[in-house]
Every structure is written in structure tokens, then in C-alpha cells.
Enzyme design. Structure first.
Site, PDB file in Angstrom:
ATOM      1  CB  CYS A 124      -1.109  -0.187   1.495  1.00 41.16           C
ATOM      2  SG  CYS A 124      -1.584   1.526   1.340  1.00 41.16           S
TER       3      CYS A 124
ATOM      4  CB  CYS B  39      -5.019   6.243  -3.411  1.00 38.84           C
ATOM      5  SG  CYS B  39      -3.748   5.558  -3.594  1.00 38.84           S
TER       6      CYS B  39
ATOM      7  CB  THR C 196      -3.939   4.152   5.013  1.00 37.54           C
ATOM      8  OG1 THR C 196      -4.920   2.777   5.184  1.00 37.54           O
ATOM      9  CG2 THR C 196      -2.693   3.843   3.754  1.00 37.54           C
TER      10      THR C 196
ATOM     11  CD  GLU D  20      -2.104  -0.074   8.081  1.00 33.45           C
ATOM     12  OE1 GLU D  20      -1.199  -1.350   8.898  1.00 33.45           O
ATOM     13  OE2 GLU D  20      -1.604  -0.024   6.141  1.00 33.45           O
TER      14      GLU D  20
ATOM     15  CG  HIS E 105      -9.914   4.290  -0.316  1.00 35.76           C
ATOM     16  ND1 HIS E 105      -9.461   4.942  -0.938  1.00 35.76           N
ATOM     17  CD2 HIS E 105      -9.568   3.280   0.230  1.00 35.76           C
ATOM     18  CE1 HIS E 105      -8.159   5.002  -0.384  1.00 35.76           C
ATOM     19  NE2 HIS E 105      -8.457   3.315   0.075  1.00 35.76           N
TER      20      HIS E 105
ATOM     21  CE1 TYR F 289      -8.641   0.984  -0.958  1.00 31.83           C
ATOM     22  CE2 TYR F 289      -9.095  -1.416  -0.671  1.00 31.83           C
ATOM     23  CZ  TYR F 289      -9.117  -0.345   0.204  1.00 31.83           C
ATOM     24  OH  TYR F 289      -8.570  -0.317   0.958  1.00 31.83           O
TER      25      TYR F 289
ATOM     26  CB  CYS G 226      -4.094  -0.096  -5.272  1.00 33.83           C
ATOM     27  SG  CYS G 226      -4.501  -0.702  -3.673  1.00 33.83           S
TER      28      CYS G 226
ATOM     29  CD  GLU H 293      -5.340  -0.952   2.288  1.00 30.26           C
ATOM     30  OE1 GLU H 293      -4.247  -1.482   2.265  1.00 30.26           O
ATOM     31  OE2 GLU H 293      -5.039   0.230   3.575  1.00 30.26           O
TER      32      GLU H 293
HETATM   33 FE1  SF4 Z   1      -3.372   1.722  -0.388  1.00 30.61          FE
HETATM   34 FE2  SF4 Z   1      -4.727   0.868  -2.496  1.00 30.61          FE
HETATM   35 FE3  SF4 Z   1      -6.107   2.929  -0.301  1.00 30.61          FE
HETATM   36 FE4  SF4 Z   1      -4.044   3.432  -2.214  1.00 30.61          FE
HETATM   37  S1  SF4 Z   1      -6.207   2.460  -2.426  1.00 30.61           S
HETATM   38  S2  SF4 Z   1      -4.053   4.032  -0.096  1.00 30.61           S
HETATM   39  S3  SF4 Z   1      -2.257   1.720  -2.383  1.00 30.61           S
HETATM   40  S4  SF4 Z   1      -4.901   0.473  -0.240  1.00 30.61           S
HETATM   41 FE    FE Z   2      -7.174   1.619   1.755  1.00 31.01          FE
END
Ligand code: SF4
Ligand code: FE
Length: 481
Positions: free
Chosen positions: A98, A102, A189, A255, A290, A294, A297, A445
Site C-alpha cells: 500500500c 490515495c 493508512t 497504519e 476509494h 482498489y 492498487c 485491507e
Molecule cells: Fe493503499 Fe490502495 Fe488505499 Fe492507495 S488505494 S491508500 S494503495 S489501499
Molecule cells: Fe485503503
């Protein structure tokens, strides 16, 4: 824009109040447990200077016309939404973790359109405040922690009904020049690697929750803020310098639990203050962005895991076996399905009244719902391919012991194409991604980040438009009632 090294220097200049492994530290910089997470955020800066990735990493601010890192941008088209997902896949591939930046990007996009809507209805001036904040983040290329999740206490009670009022972050005092807030945000995060915290309410609220309907931003080293770093599975392996047992030799995520103990927020940093009817909308927008994220990422991390599984098979000399090929195909199919969802909810995005583009809410929630499942199946297949050695390989130190080293080299050798050390590195990477500290980001996550599975099912139910589907069926079946 900042380079990666400038970013590290900028974090070093902050005087944060962080607790890690029971001790107080002032900065994530130079702490061995936190270094990998800092490296991941640094990658979001370094890649913006790589000529190969300019189109994904760099864009132009519609507020200033300046060249900015996409992580600080407000999406101006569906193409921007698509590029965001592609950028996140790229970063997932480069860090296998991660990369933390983001949440802030998703938060600034959600708050911007919500502040616009509140102003339009109520005659407030939150958008002016917020524009100034965003321009400051863009021009200084800051990392922002988007902080939503309150501790929530007894889930059957609303914020104002809790026996301890601080279980949801709230205003404890109003002054002429601002407000004082108290409470906490959980699972944050990348908080200790961020310059600013953008705080949002965590659920829909009623009139009695007015003091809880607050959205604001403060620097991470503001007086009254304490961060407590969360423990991850196998995290102390990060303290084993240059050890192949770490699996991911450079990157990781982190985190923290953030405590706000009577933190002062100046008026110009407030973007919602008591407009309870907009709390739910802000949550829905942030979660939607968000959940789209996902689909980028986690797919990038999945690419690395699929690659590691293929290498593990090759190192064992089984890459031509039909069942291995089939498992790799299945992993790819699942991974690309997630990516398809991330791209689809971006393509089907729309312009909000504020001008900022939002994703297609239904498709983003379908995306995240799949993310709560597919990485687990991909991880299962990776563990199947890698074999039991993944959890029984002796300690890396045995390779430095003259007594045990020859045994390890002799009995852990497989095909001649891979040294024993490289073979161990590959299975340690799979272990890291499916059982170790990176499994926090890739698996748990995926389950709970951006909302647990049930939260997506509620949204799928809300936006699934069952009535129109029933009407389609009635029409085809010639039912007129
Ligand atoms: Fe982490 Fe993915 Fe959230 Fe970006 S979108 S902060 S990489 S979990
Ligand atoms: Fe996240």
C-alpha cells in the site's frame, strides 16, 4: 512538484508525535520499522519524474494551471478517473504494498464536490476555504491523510448517544477564530508519512449529531495530535536489515490510530460544520472513490504475486504442468476482473455540479465487493503453487552459518536456473504478500479498507435499481399490472 528525496526531507521537518513499539518518536524518517512505508510514499514522488510515466503521474491543476502530481489532483474527466486507476496499478506493481497516498486524493475529490453542494444550498463559503487548502497541497506537493473511520463505540448507538462522547470525533468548544475538536480516527493508512490530515465524518448523521458533522484539515504535527502505529503480522522482520526473510526488501505500508486531544482548527480550515444532512453524502463519495482505487492498487500487487508464483513454479521445474498453468490463468483472470471493474466505474463516471468527476457508484461498489474476495483466492492459489516450503524455510541467518549453510544449499536446491538464495527470496515474497506484513494491505485491507463487504452490499442494493429490472421482466412477459 517534489522529488522523492525532497519529500523525505519535508517529512523530516515535521515534528510529529508518534508512538511505535511503545516508544515515542518524532518522525517516521530513519525508523527501521517505518522506513519501508516511507519508501512506498516516496515512490509516488519519484515516479512523477520518470519520463516513462509522465502521462499517468503528472497532470495540470484546473485551479492554477500548474503542473502537479496526480495524487493532488481533482478529476476533470472520465479520462482522469481512468488514469488514476492505471497510476495505482503501476504503483502497486512497483511497490507490492500500500503506497498510502490515495486516501488523501480520494478525500480531496469527495470534499470538493460536497463543499460545493453545501455552499450552493446554504450560502456558506466552505469551497473557498477548501480551494485554498487544495492549492496549497498541489503547489507544495503534499501527502494528505484522508481520515474517516471513528472508533464508533457501541454500533447500535448514534454519535451523540455514546456513553463516551469522544468515540466519534466532535467539536468540544467553539471560539471566534475556530473550533477545538476531540476524538480519534482509526486504521489511518500512511498517517505518519503525511503532511496534512483531512478529517471527515464517518457516517450519516441526524440533527442531534451536529457537533460531529465536522470536516477540516490540520497539519500532522499540530498540537494535540498523537499517532500510535499499528502492529502488522511479521512486522519485526523489517528490523532485520538486508535479510532475505523480509520478502519485500524495500517497501511496505503502515497504519496508525490518530488521537485528537483538543486540537484547534482555524475557521479557514473548516469545510463542513454542523451540516448533518451532508455527512452521508460525503461518506458515500469518499467511499466510492476509494472503492474505485482498489481496482487499481490491489491489481498491481496481484501482478507481483502472480509473477512470484510463476517464478516459484519455474524454480521447482513445474512450470509446464497443466495444473500450474491453469492456476496462473485463474489468478490472472481474477486479477484482470478487478481491473475491469476499476476501469468500468471510471469510464461510467459523471460530472458533479462542482465540475469534479465522480465514479459510477454502483460499479465502484461492485469493484470493491470483488476485491473483498478475489485477492484471497489469488493468495490461495499462490500458496498452492509455492508449496509448503513457504512456511518451513529456515532462517536467513543459516546462510551465514558455516555449519548449516552447506545443508541449506544442498537440500533446498531445485532447478539449476535458480540459486537457492533466489528460490528462498521468491517464496519469502509470496509469504510476505499472503501471510506477512504485506498481507495487511493485500488481504485484510481488501476486506475492510474503504468499507467492509456489507457496506458495499448496502450500496449495491441502493443503486441496483431493482424496480426497473422488475419492469423489464413484466414488459417481456406481457404483465400489465
Ligand atoms: Fe493503499 Fe490502495 Fe488505499 Fe492507495 S488505494 S491508500 S494503495 S489501499
Ligand atoms: Fe485503503
Amino acid at each position: 512538484m517534489m522529488t522523492g528525496s525532497e519529500y523525505i526531507e519535508s517529512i523530516k521537518c515535521l515534528n510529529m508525535n508518534i508512538y511505535c513499539m511503545g516508544e515515542k518518536i518524532n518522525s517516521a524518517v530513519n525508523h527501521p520499522l517505518l522506513q519501508p512505508s516511507l519508501n512506498s510514499v516516496k515512490a509516488t514522488y519519484d515516479l512523477a519524474f520518470d519520463p516513462n510515466y509522465q502521462e499517468l503521474m503528472v497532470t495540470t491543476s484546473h485551479l492554477t494551471g500548474h503542473k502537479i502530481n496526480r495524487f493532488t489532483s481533482l478529476h476533470q474527466s472520465c479520462d482522469d478517473l481512468i488514469k488514476k486507476v492505471k497510476m495505482q496499478r503501476l504503483l502497486g506493481q512497483k511497490t507490492a504494498s500500500c503506497f498510502q497516498r490515495c486516501v488523501g486524493m480520494d478525500a480531496i475529490n469527495a470534499v470538493y464536490s460536497t463543499a460545493y453542494d453545501i455552499d450552493a444550498k446554504k450560502g456558506t463559503s466552505y469551497l473557498d476555504n477548501f480551494k485554498k487548502f487544495v492549492i496549497m497541497c498541489q503547489d507544495n506537493d503534499l501527502t494528505v491523510d484522508g481520515a474517516m473511520t471513528d472508533p464508533k463505540g457501541d454500533r447500535s448507538l448514534s454519535p451523540h448517544q455514546q456513553s463516551d462522547p469522544d468515540l466519534y470525533l466532535h467539536i468540544v468548544k467553539r471560539c471566534t477564530d475556530g473550533v477545538i475538536v476531540r476524538g480519534a480516527k482509526m486504521h489511518q493508512t500512511g498517517a505518519c508519512n503525511s503532511h496534512e490530515i483531512l478529517v471527515m465524518p464517518t457516517i450519516s448523521m441526524k440533527e442531534q449529531d451536529k457537533a460531529y458533522a465536522i470536516c477540516f484539515a490540520v497539519p500532522t504535527d499540530s498540537e494535540g495530535i498523537t499517532m500510535i502505529i499499528g502492529r502488522q503480522s511479521c512486522d519485526t522482520r523489517k528490523l532485520e536489515e538486508n535479510s532475505i526473510d523480509t520478502g519485500n526488501c524495500k517497501y511496505g505500508g503502515v497504519e496508525a490510530l490518530i488521537i485528537f486531544n483538543d486540537v484547534f482548527v482555524p475557521n479557514e480550515r473548516i469545510f463542513m460544520n454542523g451540516e448533518t444532512e451532508y455527512a452521508g453524502l460525503l461518506v458515500e463519495r469518499f467511499a466510492g472513490y476509494h472503492r474505485q482505487s482498489y481496482g487499481g492498487c490491489k491489481v498491481g500487487v496481484g501482478d507481483v504475486l502472480i509473477g512470484a508464483s510463476a517464478l516459484a513454479a519455474e524454480s521447482n521445474g513445474v512450470e509446464k504442468s497443466s495444473h500450474i498453468k491453469d492456476k496462473l490463468i485463474e489468478m490472472t483472470h481474477l486479477n484482470e476482473t478487478l481491473y475491469s471493474c476499476g476501469i468500468a466505474c471510471s469510464c461510467e463516471g459523471h460530472k458533479t455540479c462542482s465540475g469534479v468527476y465522480n465514479i459510477n457508484t454502483l460499479l465502484a461498489n461492485v469493484c470493491k465487493q470483488n476485491v473483498t474476495r478475489f485477492p484471497y483466492e489469488i493468495a490461495r492459489l499462490a500458496q498452492d503453487i509455492s508449496g509448503g516450503l513457504m512456511v518451513t524455510t529456515p532462517y536467513a541467518q543459516e546462510l551465514n552459518n558455516p555449519i548449516t549453510e552447506p545443508y541449506i544449499k544442498k537440500y533446498l536446491s531445485a532447478t539449476s536456473a535458480f540459486s537457492v538464495e533466489d528460490r528462498i527470496k521468491i517464496i519469502r515474497l509470496i509469504e510476505n504478500l499472503t501471510l506477512g506484513s504485506a498481507a495487511v494491505g493485500y488481504l485484510t485491507e481488501s476486506m475492510h479498507g474503504a468499507g467492509s463487504p456489507q457496506a458495499q452490499r448496502i450500496m449495491i442494493s441502493k443503486h441496483g435499481n431493482l424496480e426497473s429490472k422488475k419492469n423489464m421482466a413484466k414488459s417481456i412477459a406481457n404483465i400489465n399490472s
